[in-house]
Scaffold this motif. Structure first.
Motif, PDB file in Angstrom:
ATOM      1  N   LYS A  47     -50.985  42.748 -14.177  1.00 17.87           N
ATOM      2  CA  LYS A  47     -49.925  43.707 -13.868  1.00 17.87           C
ATOM      3  C   LYS A  47     -49.131  43.231 -12.663  1.00 17.87           C
ATOM      4  N   VAL A  48     -47.840  43.514 -12.701  1.00 17.37           N
ATOM      5  CA  VAL A  48     -46.954  43.162 -11.596  1.00 17.37           C
ATOM      6  C   VAL A  48     -45.864  44.227 -11.509  1.00 17.37           C
ATOM      7  N   THR A  49     -45.373  44.467 -10.284  1.00 14.83           N
ATOM      8  CA  THR A  49     -44.327  45.461 -10.064  1.00 14.83           C
ATOM      9  C   THR A  49     -43.094  44.773  -9.492  1.00 14.83           C
ATOM     10  N   TYR A  50     -41.939  45.073 -10.081  1.00 12.39           N
ATOM     11  CA  TYR A  50     -40.671  44.511  -9.623  1.00 12.39           C
ATOM     12  C   TYR A  50     -39.654  45.619  -9.430  1.00 12.39           C
ATOM     13  N   GLN A  51     -38.795  45.423  -8.442  1.00 11.13           N
ATOM     14  CA  GLN A  51     -37.603  46.263  -8.322  1.00 11.13           C
ATOM     15  C   GLN A  51     -36.435  45.394  -8.775  1.00 11.13           C
ATOM     16  N   ILE A  52     -35.577  45.959  -9.601  1.00 10.04           N
ATOM     17  CA  ILE A  52     -34.417  45.219 -10.107  1.00 10.04           C
ATOM     18  C   ILE A  52     -33.257  45.444  -9.136  1.00 10.04           C
ATOM     19  N   VAL A  53     -32.802  44.357  -8.522  1.00 10.99           N
ATOM     20  CA  VAL A  53     -31.790  44.439  -7.467  1.00 10.99           C
ATOM     21  C   VAL A  53     -30.654  43.456  -7.736  1.00 10.99           C
ATOM     22  N   GLY A  54     -29.668  43.467  -6.847  1.00 17.46           N
ATOM     23  CA  GLY A  54     -28.557  42.530  -6.948  1.00 17.46           C
ATOM     24  C   GLY A  54     -28.996  41.116  -6.628  1.00 17.46           C
ATOM     25  N   GLU A  55     -28.183  40.163  -7.017  1.00 13.05           N
ATOM     26  CA  GLU A  55     -28.498  38.748  -6.839  1.00 13.05           C
ATOM     27  C   GLU A  55     -28.804  38.391  -5.385  1.00 13.05           C
ATOM     28  N   ASP A  56     -28.035  38.957  -4.449  1.00 16.45           N
ATOM     29  CA  ASP A  56     -28.214  38.629  -3.031  1.00 16.45           C
ATOM     30  C   ASP A  56     -29.459  39.257  -2.426  1.00 16.45           C
ATOM     31  N   GLU A  57     -30.009  40.267  -3.075  1.00 13.07           N
ATOM     32  CA  GLU A  57     -31.179  40.962  -2.539  1.00 13.07           C
ATOM     33  C   GLU A  57     -32.490  40.426  -3.096  1.00 13.07           C
ATOM     34  N   ALA A  58     -32.421  39.642  -4.151  1.00 17.51           N
ATOM     35  CA  ALA A  58     -33.624  39.190  -4.851  1.00 17.51           C
ATOM     36  C   ALA A  58     -34.537  38.388  -3.918  1.00 17.51           C
ATOM     37  N   ASN A  59     -35.828  38.703  -3.995  1.00 15.01           N
ATOM     38  CA  ASN A  59     -36.847  38.001  -3.229  1.00 15.01           C
ATOM     39  C   ASN A  59     -38.164  38.212  -3.959  1.00 15.01           C
ATOM     40  N   ILE A  60     -38.584  37.232  -4.712  1.00 15.96           N
ATOM     41  CA  ILE A  60     -39.755  37.374  -5.572  1.00 15.96           C
ATOM     42  C   ILE A  60     -41.007  37.686  -4.767  1.00 15.96           C
ATOM     43  N   LYS A  61     -41.118  37.156  -3.551  1.00 20.37           N
ATOM     44  CA  LYS A  61     -42.291  37.420  -2.711  1.00 20.37           C
ATOM     45  C   LYS A  61     -42.392  38.895  -2.335  1.00 20.37           C
ATOM     46  N   GLU A  62     -41.247  39.569  -2.274  1.00 15.92           N
ATOM     47  CA  GLU A  62     -41.224  40.991  -1.943  1.00 15.92           C
ATOM     48  C   GLU A  62     -41.120  41.864  -3.189  1.00 15.92           C
ATOM     49  N   GLY A  63     -41.214  41.235  -4.362  1.00 14.71           N
ATOM     50  CA  GLY A  63     -41.206  41.995  -5.610  1.00 14.71           C
ATOM     51  C   GLY A  63     -39.832  42.480  -6.039  1.00 14.71           C
ATOM     52  N   ARG A  64     -38.781  41.809  -5.569  1.00 11.74           N
ATOM     53  CA  ARG A  64     -37.419  42.189  -5.955  1.00 11.74           C
ATOM     54  C   ARG A  64     -36.823  41.058  -6.793  1.00 11.74           C
TER      55      ARG A  64
END
Length: 158
Positions: free
Chosen positions: A102-119
């Motif tokens: 299981k993994v949790t992601y927030q779907i954000v804009g391109e400039d906000e994406a940070n896989i380590k922070e789950g975005r």
């Protein structure tokens, strides 16, 4: 020019960085340039050249942030009527059907994406597969290593 989606937090973070650059960093660089100029010959003054380079970088970043904010469409996911579907800004818990990871992601804009922070970026393959789906839906993501199937466990709008 097309509007670029940003979450409320992402827009606040960019505004804070812009304020920091304009009110703290820029004046500090101007003072450094003035101090370096006082030392005399500018041709061989490394301090002066370093401060000018830093000024150039800072002014470029200020322009970049201002452009991003002027083209931003700030979306407050807490005020979006999503009807239980995955939308921009939603936080989604998914489970890899094969590995049961299981993994949790927030779907954000391109400039906000940070896989380590789950975005993850709204343009990423996982986000594109999730958008518009509901809890218990199974989505197939075309990954470099082959197709991966995920089941949507939960969706939050925070």
């Amino acid at each position: 020019m097309n509007k670029v989606p940003l979450t409320v937090k992402g827009a606040e973070k960019l505004r804070a960085e812009l304020e920091e650059l304009k009110s703290v960093v820029r004046p500090r660089i101007i003072a450094s340039i003035a101090t370096a100029r006082a030392h005399g010959d500018l041709k061989e003054n490394a301090e002066y050249h370093a401060a000018k380079e830093q000024q150039s970088f800072t002014e470029g970043r200020i322009s970049e942030i201002e452009a991003k904010l002027s083209n931003a469409q700030v979306i407050d996911v807490t005020k979006v009527d999503a009807n239980g579907k995955v939308v921009f800004g939603a936080t989604v818990e998914i489970e890899d059907i094969e590995s049961e990871r299981k993994v949790t992601y927030q779907i954000v804009g391109e400039d906000e994406a940070n896989i380590k922070e789950g975005r993850i970026s709204v343009g990423s393959p996982i986000a594109r597969a999730l958008i518009g789906k509901e809890v218990e839906d199974v989505v197939t993501v075309k990954a470099p290593g082959g197709d991966v199937e995920y089941e949507i466990i939960s969706i939050e709008y925070i």
